[in-house]
Design a protein around this motif. Structure first.
Motif, PDB file in Angstrom:
ATOM      1  N   SER A  36       0.831  -1.202   0.000  1.00 61.58           N
ATOM      2  CA  SER A  36       0.000   0.000   0.000  1.00 61.58           C
ATOM      3  C   SER A  36       0.867   1.255   0.000  1.00 61.58           C
ATOM      4  O   SER A  36       1.925   1.296   0.633  1.00 61.58           O
ATOM      5  CB  SER A  36      -0.931   0.017   1.215  1.00 61.58           C
ATOM      6  OG  SER A  36      -0.239   0.454   2.370  1.00 61.58           O
ATOM      7  N   LEU A  51     -12.847   2.917   0.948  1.00 64.05           N
ATOM      8  CA  LEU A  51     -11.572   2.230   1.172  1.00 64.05           C
ATOM      9  C   LEU A  51     -10.906   2.726   2.446  1.00 64.05           C
ATOM     10  O   LEU A  51     -10.299   1.945   3.189  1.00 64.05           O
ATOM     11  CB  LEU A  51     -10.641   2.451  -0.022  1.00 64.05           C
ATOM     12  CG  LEU A  51      -9.310   1.696   0.001  1.00 64.05           C
ATOM     13  CD1 LEU A  51      -9.547   0.194   0.014  1.00 64.05           C
ATOM     14  CD2 LEU A  51      -8.456   2.092  -1.207  1.00 64.05           C
ATOM     15  N   ARG A 104      -7.749  -7.234  -0.570  1.00 61.03           N
ATOM     16  CA  ARG A 104      -7.132  -7.340  -1.897  1.00 61.03           C
ATOM     17  C   ARG A 104      -6.865  -8.795  -2.270  1.00 61.03           C
ATOM     18  O   ARG A 104      -7.094  -9.211  -3.415  1.00 61.03           O
ATOM     19  CB  ARG A 104      -5.834  -6.526  -1.952  1.00 61.03           C
ATOM     20  CG  ARG A 104      -6.054  -5.024  -2.061  1.00 61.03           C
ATOM     21  CD  ARG A 104      -4.721  -4.297  -2.226  1.00 61.03           C
ATOM     22  NE  ARG A 104      -4.919  -2.898  -2.600  1.00 61.03           N
ATOM     23  CZ  ARG A 104      -5.037  -1.911  -1.741  1.00 61.03           C
ATOM     24  NH1 ARG A 104      -4.962  -2.160  -0.444  1.00 61.03           N
ATOM     25  NH2 ARG A 104      -5.225  -0.666  -2.144  1.00 61.03           N
ATOM     26  N   GLN A 117      -7.302  -3.989   4.436  1.00 62.45           N
ATOM     27  CA  GLN A 117      -7.069  -3.759   3.009  1.00 62.45           C
ATOM     28  C   GLN A 117      -6.234  -4.876   2.401  1.00 62.45           C
ATOM     29  O   GLN A 117      -6.481  -5.311   1.271  1.00 62.45           O
ATOM     30  CB  GLN A 117      -6.402  -2.408   2.787  1.00 62.45           C
ATOM     31  CG  GLN A 117      -7.310  -1.222   3.065  1.00 62.45           C
ATOM     32  CD  GLN A 117      -6.679   0.102   2.673  1.00 62.45           C
ATOM     33  OE1 GLN A 117      -5.926   0.181   1.712  1.00 62.45           O
ATOM     34  NE2 GLN A 117      -6.983   1.152   3.425  1.00 62.45           N
TER      35      GLN A 117
END
Length: 222
Positions: A86, A159, A171, A167
């Protein structure tokens, strides 16, 4: 070359050390913020291999370790090694002085090469991270640069409801990983994956992984 390893997952840390020991002198290891800062100050390693998500301290993880350790071991170079790709995680350690950032999908040979390059003063990044890191150095915020590169909106309130770990789970699930595969990839238990997945679906107001996959695909974040 003297190398220290910081990671809160004991089995992963042991595996990394076993991979590196034939090539480097492993002078220390630690699993939390306080222990890492003390270990780095005591051992003065040439390179610190640093996980981004490490418990303890003030909650700043790898970035906090780096910020507190640099004055205590100014000659040490820091290379982040994380499961996360990220922009927020990359930015958190690069802004405080890490010379590189690679993900845990890296091969042993490439990790050894990356450590050597960082020690020689080069910046090292996993290929998929290089684009938005370059954009950040050119003045664009990391998150905006990454989302723009993927055709996503500059800001996504949905998000942003998810934690970094949520997250990561989201994903992988959206890419078709099973719970068992996610657990192995993130070095967490299947039960923890289930807990994160339930939280993700609740926060995004989705019913199942099919809807989640469609949601993620619409935002081009998988």
């Amino acid at each position: 070359m003297r190398v220290a390893v910081v990671d809160d997952h004991e089995m992963f840390r042991a595996g990394v050390i076993a991979t590196l020991q034939p090539y480097f002198n492993i002078v220390g290891q630690a699993a939390d913020v306080e222990g890492s800062v003390a270990m780095i100050a005591d051992t003065q390693p040439d390179v610190v291999l640093l996980d981004v998500h490490v418990p303890g301290g003030e909650g700043g993880g790898g970035a906090e370790i780096l910020a507190k350790s640099q004055p205590l071991s100014p000659s040490s170079a820091f290379l982040a090694l994380s499961v996360s790709d990220s922009p927020q995680d990359v930015g958190s350690v690069i802004r405080v002085g890490a010379r590189g950032y690679v993900t845990k999908t890296i091969t042993g040979d490439d990790l050894i090469s990356s450590i050597k390059q960082v020690h020689e003063g080069y910046a090292v990044f996993s290929p998929k991270l290089a684009g938005f890191v370059l954009s950040a150095f050119q003045g664009a915020p990391l998150d905006a640069a990454n989302r723009a590169a993927n055709g996503s909106p500059a800001h996504d309130e949905e998000l942003d409801r998810l934690s970094t770990r949520e997250q990561e789970v989201m994903r992988l699930i959206a890419r078709g990983y099973t719970y068992k595969e996610v657990a192995a990839e993130l070095f967490i238990s299947i039960k923890t994956v289930e807990t994160h997945m339930s939280s993700v679906l609740r926060k995004l107001q989705l019913s199942n992984r099919t809807e989640l996959t469609r949601w993620a695909a619409d935002r081009r974040i998988v």
